[in-house]
Design a protein around this motif. Sequence first.
Motif, PDB file in Angstrom:
ATOM      1  N   ARG A  41      51.945  39.070  24.233  1.00  7.32           N
ATOM      2  CA  ARG A  41      50.769  38.526  23.570  1.00  7.32           C
ATOM      3  C   ARG A  41      49.906  38.148  24.764  1.00  7.32           C
ATOM      4  N   ARG A  42      50.168  37.414  25.604  1.00  5.42           N
ATOM      5  CA  ARG A  42      49.415  36.866  26.325  1.00  5.42           C
ATOM      6  C   ARG A  42      48.682  38.086  27.364  1.00  5.42           C
ATOM      7  N   GLY A  43      49.751  39.033  27.880  1.00  2.00           N
ATOM      8  CA  GLY A  43      48.851  40.040  28.697  1.00  2.00           C
ATOM      9  C   GLY A  43      48.475  40.838  28.079  1.00  2.00           C
ATOM     10  N   LEU A  44      48.034  41.212  27.106  1.00  2.00           N
ATOM     11  CA  LEU A  44      46.919  41.980  25.849  1.00  2.00           C
ATOM     12  C   LEU A  44      45.642  41.060  25.568  1.00  2.00           C
ATOM     13  N   THR A  45      45.988  39.755  25.632  1.00  2.00           N
ATOM     14  CA  THR A  45      45.010  39.282  25.813  1.00  2.00           C
ATOM     15  C   THR A  45      44.313  39.235  26.641  1.00  2.00           C
ATOM     16  N   HIS A  46      44.553  39.002  27.385  1.00  2.00           N
ATOM     17  CA  HIS A  46      44.282  38.958  29.072  1.00  2.00           C
ATOM     18  C   HIS A  46      43.211  40.548  28.932  1.00  2.00           C
ATOM     19  N   TYR A  47      43.208  41.401  28.774  1.00  2.00           N
ATOM     20  CA  TYR A  47      43.372  43.105  28.777  1.00  2.00           C
ATOM     21  C   TYR A  47      41.765  42.887  27.878  1.00  2.00           C
ATOM     22  N   GLN A  48      42.341  42.219  26.821  1.00  2.00           N
ATOM     23  CA  GLN A  48      41.339  42.527  26.161  1.00  2.00           C
ATOM     24  C   GLN A  48      39.940  41.655  25.971  1.00  2.00           C
ATOM     25  N   ARG A  49      40.074  40.627  27.165  1.00  2.00           N
ATOM     26  CA  ARG A  49      38.686  39.326  27.320  1.00  2.00           C
ATOM     27  C   ARG A  49      38.276  39.668  29.054  1.00  2.00           C
ATOM     28  N   GLN A  50      39.014  40.564  29.224  1.00  2.00           N
ATOM     29  CA  GLN A  50      38.787  41.116  30.523  1.00  2.00           C
ATOM     30  C   GLN A  50      38.705  42.665  30.974  1.00  2.00           C
ATOM     31  N   PRO A  51      36.825  43.416  29.700  1.00  2.00           N
ATOM     32  CA  PRO A  51      37.452  44.738  29.556  1.00  2.00           C
ATOM     33  C   PRO A  51      37.081  45.595  30.979  1.00  2.00           C
ATOM     34  N   VAL A  52      35.995  44.973  32.051  1.00  2.00           N
ATOM     35  CA  VAL A  52      36.226  45.712  33.536  1.00  2.00           C
ATOM     36  C   VAL A  52      37.268  45.906  33.802  1.00  2.00           C
ATOM     37  N   ASN A  53      38.900  45.339  33.268  1.00  5.27           N
ATOM     38  CA  ASN A  53      40.253  45.501  34.452  1.00  5.27           C
ATOM     39  C   ASN A  53      40.502  46.808  33.694  1.00  5.27           C
ATOM     40  N   ILE A  54      40.434  46.494  32.809  1.00  4.96           N
ATOM     41  CA  ILE A  54      41.169  48.389  31.783  1.00  4.96           C
ATOM     42  C   ILE A  54      40.551  48.562  31.685  1.00  4.96           C
ATOM     43  N   ALA A  55      38.688  48.610  32.031  1.00 11.01           N
ATOM     44  CA  ALA A  55      38.146  50.337  32.297  1.00 11.01           C
ATOM     45  C   ALA A  55      37.958  50.592  33.680  1.00 11.01           C
ATOM     46  N   TRP A  56      38.743  50.149  34.273  1.00  9.32           N
ATOM     47  CA  TRP A  56      38.801  50.631  35.957  1.00  9.32           C
ATOM     48  C   TRP A  56      40.618  50.693  35.525  1.00  9.32           C
TER      49      TRP A  56
END
Length: 287
Positions: A41-56
Amino acid sequence: MSTSTSTGTSTGTGTGTSTGTLEAAHGRTYWVLADVWNIVRRGLTHYQRQPVNIAWQLGFPILSVLLYGYVFGSAMQVPGGGDYKDFLMPGMFVMTMAFGFINTATLVVYDATKGVIDRFRSMPMASAAVVAGRGVTDLLVACAELAIMMLTALAMGWRPDGGFGFLAAFGLLLWLRFALIWIGVWLGLIVPNPEAAGGLFAVAFPLTMISSIFVAPQLMPDWLGHVAAWNPISSTAAATRDLFGTPVGGGDSWVEEHALLMACVWPVILTALFLPLAVRRFQKLSR
Protein backbone atom coordinates in the motif's frame (compact mmCIF):
# COMPACT_ATOMS: atom_id res chain seq x y z
CA MET A 1 -7.24 -43.99 39.47
CA SER A 2 -3.90 -42.31 39.26
CA THR A 3 -3.33 -43.75 35.79
CA SER A 4 -6.56 -42.24 34.52
CA THR A 5 -5.69 -38.88 35.98
CA SER A 6 -2.22 -39.00 34.51
CA THR A 7 -3.49 -39.96 31.07
CA GLY A 8 -6.15 -37.27 31.06
CA THR A 9 -3.66 -34.66 32.15
CA SER A 10 -1.15 -35.74 29.54
CA THR A 11 -3.74 -35.78 26.75
CA GLY A 12 -5.17 -32.46 27.72
CA THR A 13 -1.75 -30.85 27.93
CA GLY A 14 -0.71 -32.25 24.54
CA THR A 15 -3.89 -31.11 22.86
CA GLY A 16 -3.66 -27.68 24.41
CA THR A 17 -0.04 -27.31 23.38
CA SER A 18 -0.82 -28.39 19.80
CA THR A 19 -3.77 -25.99 19.55
CA GLY A 20 -1.70 -23.17 20.97
CA THR A 21 1.07 -23.83 18.48
CA LEU A 22 -1.37 -23.72 15.55
CA GLU A 23 -2.93 -20.51 16.83
CA ALA A 24 0.50 -18.95 17.23
CA ALA A 25 1.47 -20.01 13.68
CA HIS A 26 -1.77 -18.60 12.26
CA GLY A 27 -1.17 -15.39 14.19
CA ARG A 28 2.35 -15.02 12.80
CA THR A 29 1.13 -15.69 9.26
CA TYR A 30 -1.58 -13.07 9.63
CA TRP A 31 0.83 -10.41 10.81
CA VAL A 32 3.37 -11.23 8.09
CA LEU A 33 0.65 -10.83 5.44
CA ALA A 34 -0.53 -7.63 7.10
CA ASP A 35 3.01 -6.24 7.03
CA VAL A 36 3.39 -7.19 3.37
CA TRP A 37 0.12 -5.45 2.53
CA ASN A 38 1.24 -2.29 4.36
CA ILE A 39 4.44 -2.22 2.29
CA VAL A 40 2.45 -2.75 -0.92
CA ARG A 41 0.00 0.00 0.00
CA ARG A 42 2.88 2.34 0.74
CA GLY A 43 4.45 1.64 -2.65
CA LEU A 44 1.21 2.18 -4.56
CA THR A 45 0.54 5.38 -2.61
CA HIS A 46 3.92 6.74 -3.70
CA TYR A 47 3.00 6.10 -7.33
CA GLN A 48 -0.28 7.93 -6.78
CA ARG A 49 1.46 10.93 -5.21
CA GLN A 50 4.26 11.03 -7.78
CA PRO A 51 2.48 10.76 -11.14
CA VAL A 52 5.60 11.85 -13.02
CA ASN A 53 7.40 8.65 -12.05
CA ILE A 54 4.61 6.35 -13.10
CA ALA A 55 4.08 8.36 -16.28
CA TRP A 56 7.72 7.75 -17.20
CA GLN A 57 7.64 4.11 -16.15
CA LEU A 58 4.51 3.44 -18.23
CA GLY A 59 5.27 5.95 -20.98
CA PHE A 60 8.69 4.59 -21.93
CA PRO A 61 7.31 1.18 -23.01
CA ILE A 62 4.62 2.86 -25.12
CA LEU A 63 7.17 5.10 -26.78
CA SER A 64 9.44 2.13 -27.43
CA VAL A 65 6.64 0.15 -29.07
CA LEU A 66 5.72 3.06 -31.32
CA LEU A 67 9.31 3.86 -32.31
CA TYR A 68 10.50 0.32 -32.96
CA GLY A 69 7.24 -0.69 -34.59
CA TYR A 70 6.97 2.19 -37.04
CA VAL A 71 10.62 3.18 -37.54
CA PHE A 72 12.08 -0.31 -37.99
CA GLY A 73 8.95 -2.19 -38.95
CA SER A 74 9.42 -1.92 -42.71
CA ALA A 75 13.17 -2.58 -42.66
CA MET A 76 13.44 -5.72 -40.52
CA GLN A 77 13.12 -9.29 -41.70
CA VAL A 78 11.38 -12.16 -39.98
CA PRO A 79 12.57 -15.74 -40.56
CA GLY A 80 9.98 -17.51 -42.67
CA GLY A 81 8.29 -14.23 -43.59
CA GLY A 82 5.51 -12.50 -41.73
CA ASP A 83 4.83 -9.07 -40.28
CA TYR A 84 7.66 -7.65 -38.20
CA LYS A 85 5.19 -5.98 -35.84
CA ASP A 86 3.80 -9.38 -34.89
CA PHE A 87 7.36 -10.54 -34.25
CA LEU A 88 8.29 -7.38 -32.35
CA MET A 89 5.40 -6.97 -29.93
CA PRO A 90 6.06 -10.03 -27.74
CA GLY A 91 9.72 -9.06 -27.66
CA MET A 92 8.84 -5.55 -26.50
CA PHE A 93 6.74 -6.98 -23.69
CA VAL A 94 9.74 -9.06 -22.62
CA MET A 95 12.05 -6.05 -22.81
CA THR A 96 9.76 -4.07 -20.51
CA MET A 97 9.78 -6.89 -17.98
CA ALA A 98 13.58 -7.12 -18.26
CA PHE A 99 14.11 -3.40 -17.72
CA GLY A 100 11.87 -3.53 -14.66
CA PHE A 101 14.70 -4.65 -12.40
CA ILE A 102 16.24 -1.17 -12.81
CA ASN A 103 13.12 0.43 -11.33
CA THR A 104 13.21 -2.09 -8.49
CA ALA A 105 16.86 -1.35 -7.74
CA THR A 106 16.27 2.41 -7.86
CA LEU A 107 13.35 2.29 -5.42
CA VAL A 108 15.20 -0.02 -3.02
CA VAL A 109 18.36 2.08 -2.95
CA TYR A 110 16.27 5.22 -2.49
CA ASP A 111 14.62 3.73 0.61
CA ALA A 112 18.01 2.54 1.87
CA THR A 113 19.75 5.91 1.47
CA LYS A 114 16.81 7.84 2.99
CA GLY A 115 16.78 5.63 6.07
CA VAL A 116 13.36 4.14 5.32
CA ILE A 117 14.62 0.56 5.51
CA ASP A 118 16.31 1.34 8.85
CA ARG A 119 12.98 2.57 10.19
CA PHE A 120 11.28 -0.59 8.98
CA ARG A 121 13.90 -2.71 10.74
CA SER A 122 13.33 -0.82 13.99
CA MET A 123 9.60 -1.62 13.91
CA PRO A 124 8.01 -4.83 15.22
CA MET A 125 7.35 -6.17 11.75
CA ALA A 126 8.45 -9.21 9.79
CA SER A 127 11.78 -8.58 8.07
CA ALA A 128 10.65 -10.61 5.05
CA ALA A 129 7.70 -8.23 4.56
CA VAL A 130 9.96 -5.47 3.23
CA VAL A 131 11.36 -7.63 0.46
CA ALA A 132 8.09 -9.46 -0.26
CA GLY A 133 6.12 -6.21 -0.31
CA ARG A 134 8.51 -4.75 -2.84
CA GLY A 135 8.03 -7.82 -5.02
CA VAL A 136 4.23 -7.72 -4.89
CA THR A 137 4.18 -4.00 -5.67
CA ASP A 138 6.42 -4.45 -8.68
CA LEU A 139 4.28 -7.31 -10.00
CA LEU A 140 1.16 -5.15 -9.77
CA VAL A 141 2.91 -2.35 -11.65
CA ALA A 142 4.13 -4.89 -14.22
CA CYS A 143 0.52 -5.98 -14.83
CA ALA A 144 -0.41 -2.36 -15.52
CA GLU A 145 2.57 -1.95 -17.85
CA LEU A 146 1.68 -5.06 -19.82
CA ALA A 147 -1.98 -4.06 -20.09
CA ILE A 148 -1.10 -0.60 -21.42
CA MET A 149 1.49 -1.96 -23.84
CA MET A 150 -0.89 -4.58 -25.18
CA LEU A 151 -3.60 -1.98 -25.74
CA THR A 152 -1.06 0.11 -27.64
CA ALA A 153 -0.01 -2.90 -29.71
CA LEU A 154 -3.65 -3.70 -30.51
CA ALA A 155 -4.12 -0.13 -31.70
CA MET A 156 -1.13 -0.63 -34.02
CA GLY A 157 -2.70 -3.72 -35.57
CA TRP A 158 -1.25 -6.53 -33.45
CA ARG A 159 -3.72 -9.41 -33.30
CA PRO A 160 -2.71 -12.26 -30.97
CA ASP A 161 -4.53 -15.52 -30.49
CA GLY A 162 -6.89 -15.44 -27.53
CA GLY A 163 -7.77 -18.05 -24.97
CA PHE A 164 -5.39 -20.09 -22.87
CA GLY A 165 -2.34 -19.24 -24.97
CA PHE A 166 -2.78 -15.54 -24.31
CA LEU A 167 -3.14 -16.08 -20.56
CA ALA A 168 -0.15 -18.43 -20.51
CA ALA A 169 1.99 -15.85 -22.33
CA PHE A 170 0.91 -13.16 -19.88
CA GLY A 171 1.85 -15.47 -17.02
CA LEU A 172 5.28 -16.22 -18.51
CA LEU A 173 6.00 -12.50 -18.78
CA LEU A 174 5.13 -11.97 -15.13
CA TRP A 175 7.15 -15.07 -14.20
CA LEU A 176 10.24 -13.48 -15.77
CA ARG A 177 9.52 -10.19 -14.02
CA PHE A 178 9.15 -12.02 -10.71
CA ALA A 179 12.61 -13.55 -11.08
CA LEU A 180 14.22 -10.24 -12.04
CA ILE A 181 12.70 -8.51 -9.01
CA TRP A 182 15.19 -10.27 -6.76
CA ILE A 183 18.08 -9.16 -8.93
CA GLY A 184 16.77 -5.61 -8.56
CA VAL A 185 16.41 -5.91 -4.78
CA TRP A 186 19.91 -7.35 -4.45
CA LEU A 187 21.45 -4.65 -6.61
CA GLY A 188 19.45 -1.97 -4.82
CA LEU A 189 20.99 -3.04 -1.53
CA ILE A 190 24.49 -2.96 -3.03
CA VAL A 191 24.69 0.19 -5.15
CA PRO A 192 25.47 3.35 -3.15
CA ASN A 193 22.85 5.78 -4.47
CA PRO A 194 19.91 6.15 -6.89
CA GLU A 195 22.17 7.67 -9.55
CA ALA A 196 24.30 4.52 -9.59
CA ALA A 197 21.12 2.43 -9.88
CA GLY A 198 20.15 4.43 -12.95
CA GLY A 199 23.49 3.46 -14.46
CA LEU A 200 22.34 -0.16 -14.51
CA PHE A 201 20.64 0.69 -17.79
CA ALA A 202 24.07 0.43 -19.39
CA VAL A 203 24.11 -3.23 -18.33
CA ALA A 204 20.50 -4.03 -19.16
CA PHE A 205 20.52 -2.55 -22.66
CA PRO A 206 23.20 -4.89 -24.14
CA LEU A 207 21.51 -7.88 -22.49
CA THR A 208 18.25 -7.07 -24.23
CA MET A 209 19.89 -6.27 -27.55
CA ILE A 210 21.84 -9.55 -27.62
CA SER A 211 18.66 -11.59 -27.56
CA SER A 212 15.76 -12.48 -29.81
CA ILE A 213 13.72 -9.42 -28.84
CA PHE A 214 14.43 -7.46 -32.03
CA VAL A 215 16.16 -9.96 -34.32
CA ALA A 216 16.01 -13.74 -34.54
CA PRO A 217 19.33 -15.33 -33.40
CA GLN A 218 19.67 -17.22 -36.69
CA LEU A 219 20.02 -13.88 -38.50
CA MET A 220 23.00 -12.90 -36.35
CA PRO A 221 26.62 -14.00 -36.82
CA ASP A 222 27.03 -17.59 -35.63
CA TRP A 223 28.89 -16.85 -32.40
CA LEU A 224 26.57 -13.99 -31.45
CA GLY A 225 23.51 -16.04 -32.36
CA HIS A 226 24.53 -18.78 -29.91
CA VAL A 227 24.98 -16.21 -27.15
CA ALA A 228 21.59 -14.66 -27.93
CA ALA A 229 19.87 -18.05 -28.04
CA TRP A 230 21.07 -18.92 -24.52
CA ASN A 231 20.01 -15.56 -23.14
CA PRO A 232 17.11 -16.23 -20.70
CA ILE A 233 15.24 -13.30 -22.21
CA SER A 234 15.29 -15.02 -25.63
CA SER A 235 13.52 -18.09 -24.27
CA THR A 236 10.67 -16.01 -22.87
CA ALA A 237 10.42 -14.01 -26.10
CA ALA A 238 10.26 -17.15 -28.27
CA ALA A 239 7.77 -18.88 -25.95
CA THR A 240 5.42 -15.91 -25.81
CA ARG A 241 5.51 -15.55 -29.60
CA ASP A 242 4.36 -19.14 -29.92
CA LEU A 243 1.63 -18.66 -27.31
CA PHE A 244 0.44 -15.42 -28.89
CA GLY A 245 0.14 -17.20 -32.22
CA THR A 246 3.08 -15.61 -34.04
CA PRO A 247 5.66 -18.43 -34.08
CA VAL A 248 9.02 -17.90 -35.74
CA GLY A 249 11.14 -20.63 -37.22
CA GLY A 250 13.53 -21.66 -34.48
CA GLY A 251 17.22 -22.32 -34.80
CA ASP A 252 19.06 -25.59 -34.51
CA SER A 253 20.13 -25.26 -30.88
CA TRP A 254 18.46 -27.26 -28.13
CA VAL A 255 17.48 -24.18 -26.15
CA GLU A 256 15.61 -22.69 -29.12
CA GLU A 257 13.73 -25.91 -29.77
CA HIS A 258 12.61 -26.04 -26.12
CA ALA A 259 11.85 -22.34 -25.63
CA LEU A 260 8.69 -22.90 -23.58
CA LEU A 261 10.47 -25.24 -21.18
CA MET A 262 13.39 -22.86 -20.73
CA ALA A 263 11.05 -19.88 -20.30
CA CYS A 264 9.79 -21.70 -17.20
CA VAL A 265 13.19 -22.94 -16.02
CA TRP A 266 15.33 -19.80 -16.38
CA PRO A 267 13.26 -17.75 -13.87
CA VAL A 268 13.48 -20.61 -11.39
CA ILE A 269 17.28 -20.59 -11.69
CA LEU A 270 17.46 -16.80 -11.35
CA THR A 271 15.14 -16.81 -8.33
CA ALA A 272 17.04 -19.63 -6.64
CA LEU A 273 20.27 -17.68 -7.11
CA PHE A 274 19.31 -14.09 -6.34
CA LEU A 275 16.50 -14.41 -3.79
CA PRO A 276 18.85 -15.85 -1.14
CA LEU A 277 21.43 -13.21 -2.05
CA ALA A 278 18.84 -10.44 -1.60
CA VAL A 279 17.64 -11.84 1.74
CA ARG A 280 21.20 -12.32 3.00
CA ARG A 281 22.14 -8.80 1.97
CA PHE A 282 19.07 -7.39 3.72
CA GLN A 283 19.93 -9.28 6.90
CA LYS A 284 23.49 -7.91 6.83
CA LEU A 285 22.15 -4.37 7.03
CA SER A 286 21.47 -4.88 10.72
CA ARG A 287 25.00 -6.01 11.51
